[in-house]
Design an enzyme around this catalytic site. Structure first.
Site, PDB file in Angstrom:
ATOM      1  N   GLY A  12       7.955   0.293 -10.913  1.00  0.00           N
ATOM      2  CA  GLY A  12       8.892  -1.394 -10.058  1.00  0.00           C
ATOM      3  C   GLY A  12       8.945  -1.408  -8.525  1.00  0.00           C
ATOM      4  O   GLY A  12       9.313  -1.699  -7.946  1.00  0.00           O
ATOM      5  N   ALA A  13       7.654  -0.474  -8.886  1.00  0.00           N
ATOM      6  CA  ALA A  13       7.774  -0.337  -6.748  1.00  0.00           C
ATOM      7  C   ALA A  13       7.560  -1.548  -5.886  1.00  0.00           C
ATOM      8  O   ALA A  13       7.974  -2.134  -5.829  1.00  0.00           O
ATOM      9  CB  ALA A  13       6.730   0.703  -5.748  1.00  0.00           C
ATOM     10  N   GLY A  14       6.114  -2.015  -6.952  1.00  0.00           N
ATOM     11  CA  GLY A  14       5.858  -3.419  -6.386  1.00  0.00           C
ATOM     12  C   GLY A  14       6.782  -4.309  -6.813  1.00  0.00           C
ATOM     13  O   GLY A  14       6.835  -5.294  -5.652  1.00  0.00           O
ATOM     14  N   ASP A  15       7.323  -3.929  -8.170  1.00  0.00           N
ATOM     15  CA  ASP A  15       7.843  -5.328  -8.560  1.00  0.00           C
ATOM     16  C   ASP A  15       9.365  -5.458  -7.698  1.00  0.00           C
ATOM     17  O   ASP A  15      10.089  -6.698  -7.326  1.00  0.00           O
ATOM     18  CB  ASP A  15       8.439  -5.085  -9.935  1.00  0.00           C
ATOM     19  CG  ASP A  15       7.494  -5.604 -10.756  1.00  0.00           C
ATOM     20  OD1 ASP A  15       6.175  -6.376 -10.773  1.00  0.00           O
ATOM     21  OD2 ASP A  15       8.138  -5.277 -12.106  1.00  0.00           O
TER      22      ASP A  15
ATOM     23  N   ARG B  38       0.995  -1.403  -0.052  1.00  0.00           N
ATOM     24  CA  ARG B  38       0.365  -0.001   0.003  1.00  0.00           C
ATOM     25  C   ARG B  38       0.748   1.101   0.222  1.00  0.00           C
ATOM     26  O   ARG B  38       1.219   1.885   0.908  1.00  0.00           O
ATOM     27  CB  ARG B  38      -1.358   0.446   0.939  1.00  0.00           C
ATOM     28  CG  ARG B  38      -0.402  -0.439   2.049  1.00  0.00           C
ATOM     29  CD  ARG B  38      -1.641  -0.352   3.164  1.00  0.00           C
ATOM     30  NE  ARG B  38      -1.095  -0.951   4.932  1.00  0.00           N
ATOM     31  CZ  ARG B  38      -1.969  -1.347   6.064  1.00  0.00           C
ATOM     32  NH1 ARG B  38      -3.057  -0.796   5.417  1.00  0.00           N
ATOM     33  NH2 ARG B  38      -1.429  -2.272   7.238  1.00  0.00           N
TER      34      ARG B  38
ATOM     35  N   GLY C 115       3.275   1.422   3.466  1.00  0.00           N
ATOM     36  CA  GLY C 115       3.894  -0.361   3.505  1.00  0.00           C
ATOM     37  C   GLY C 115       2.922  -1.048   3.446  1.00  0.00           C
ATOM     38  O   GLY C 115       2.532  -1.377   1.716  1.00  0.00           O
ATOM     39  N   ALA C 116       3.092  -2.616   3.709  1.00  0.00           N
ATOM     40  CA  ALA C 116       2.873  -3.245   2.848  1.00  0.00           C
ATOM     41  C   ALA C 116       2.256  -4.604   4.748  1.00  0.00           C
ATOM     42  O   ALA C 116       2.741  -5.010   5.318  1.00  0.00           O
ATOM     43  CB  ALA C 116       4.060  -4.330   2.419  1.00  0.00           C
TER      44      ALA C 116
END
Ligand SMILES: Nc1ncnc2c1ncn2[C@@H]1O[C@H](COP(=O)(O)OP(=O)(O)OP(=O)(O)O)[C@@H](O)[C@H]1O
Ligand SMILES: [Mg+2]
Length: 138
Positions: free
Chosen positions: A84-87, A55, A59-60
Site C-alpha cells: 500500500g505504500a505506492g497507493d 523510490r 522518497g519521490a
C-alpha cells in the site's frame, strides 16, 4: 502489469490521454526501457503534464510542467509491511493536488500517508490522516 500491458500504457501516454502518471522506480524503468532513473524520468516527463515516481526509502520525485520537485521519505522507526505504500503515496499526493496545494506539499502529503501505512499491517490507514497531516506538515 507493465510487462503484460506496457504497449497499451505506452499508447495511452503517447496519445496524450494521461494527466497524472504515478509509477515506482521499477515501473518507470519497465515503461521506458531505461534502467537509469534520471534517463527514465527524462524520457517520460515530457509526455505527461505531471509525473510522480516513488523510490521507496529514497522518497519521490515529481516533474510537473517541466519543473522537478523532490521529497525525502518520512523516517519510519519500524517498517512493518510495505503493502500500500505506492497507493497511499498517490492518495496523499492527490488529496493535496485536488486542493491546489503546491507540488512540494502534494509530495510531502504523499510521504506522510505512505509512512503511516507501512508502519502497520494492512493497506488501510489506522491513524486519522487529516490530523497526521496537520501535525507533520502544519
Ligand atoms: N522504508 C521506507 N521508509 C519510509 N518511507 C517509505 C519506505 N518505503 C516506502 N516509503 C514511502 O512510500 C512511497 C512509495 O514507496 P515505493 O516506491 O516502494 O512504492 P511501491 O513500490 O508502489 O509500493 P507498493 O509496495 O505499495 O507497490 C515512497 O515514496 C516513500 O514515501
Ligand atoms: Mg506500487
Amino acid at each position: 502489469m507493465i510487462e503484460r500491458h506496457g504497449d497499451d500504457f505506452r499508447a495511452l501516454i503517447e496519445a496524450g490521454q494521461i494527466d497524472i502518471l504515478f509509477a515506482n522506480k521499477v515501473e518507470l524503468a519497465a515503461l521506458t526501457g531505461k534502467p537509469d532513473f534520471d534517463a527514465g524520468l527524462a524520457a517520460l516527463a515530457p509526455k505527461v503534464p505531471v509525473l510522480v515516481v516513488t523510490r521507496s526509502e529514497d522518497g519521490a520525485v515529481a516533474i510537473a510542467h517541466g519543473e522537478r520537485h523532490e521529497v525525502a521519505a518520512e523516517t519510519v522507526s519500524h517498517v512493518v509491511d510495505t503493502t500500500g505504500a505506492g497507493d497511499l503515496f498517490a492518495a496523499g499526493f492527490l488529496a493535496g493536488y485536488a486542493r491546489k496545494a503546491s507540488i512540494h506539499r502534494c509530495l510531502a502529503m504523499g510521504a506522510v500517508a505512505a509512512a503511516e501505512i507501512i508502519s502497520h499491517y494492512g493497506a488501510r490507514p489506522e491513524a486519522d490522516l487529516k490530523a497526521l497531516m496537520a501535525e507533520k506538515l502544519g
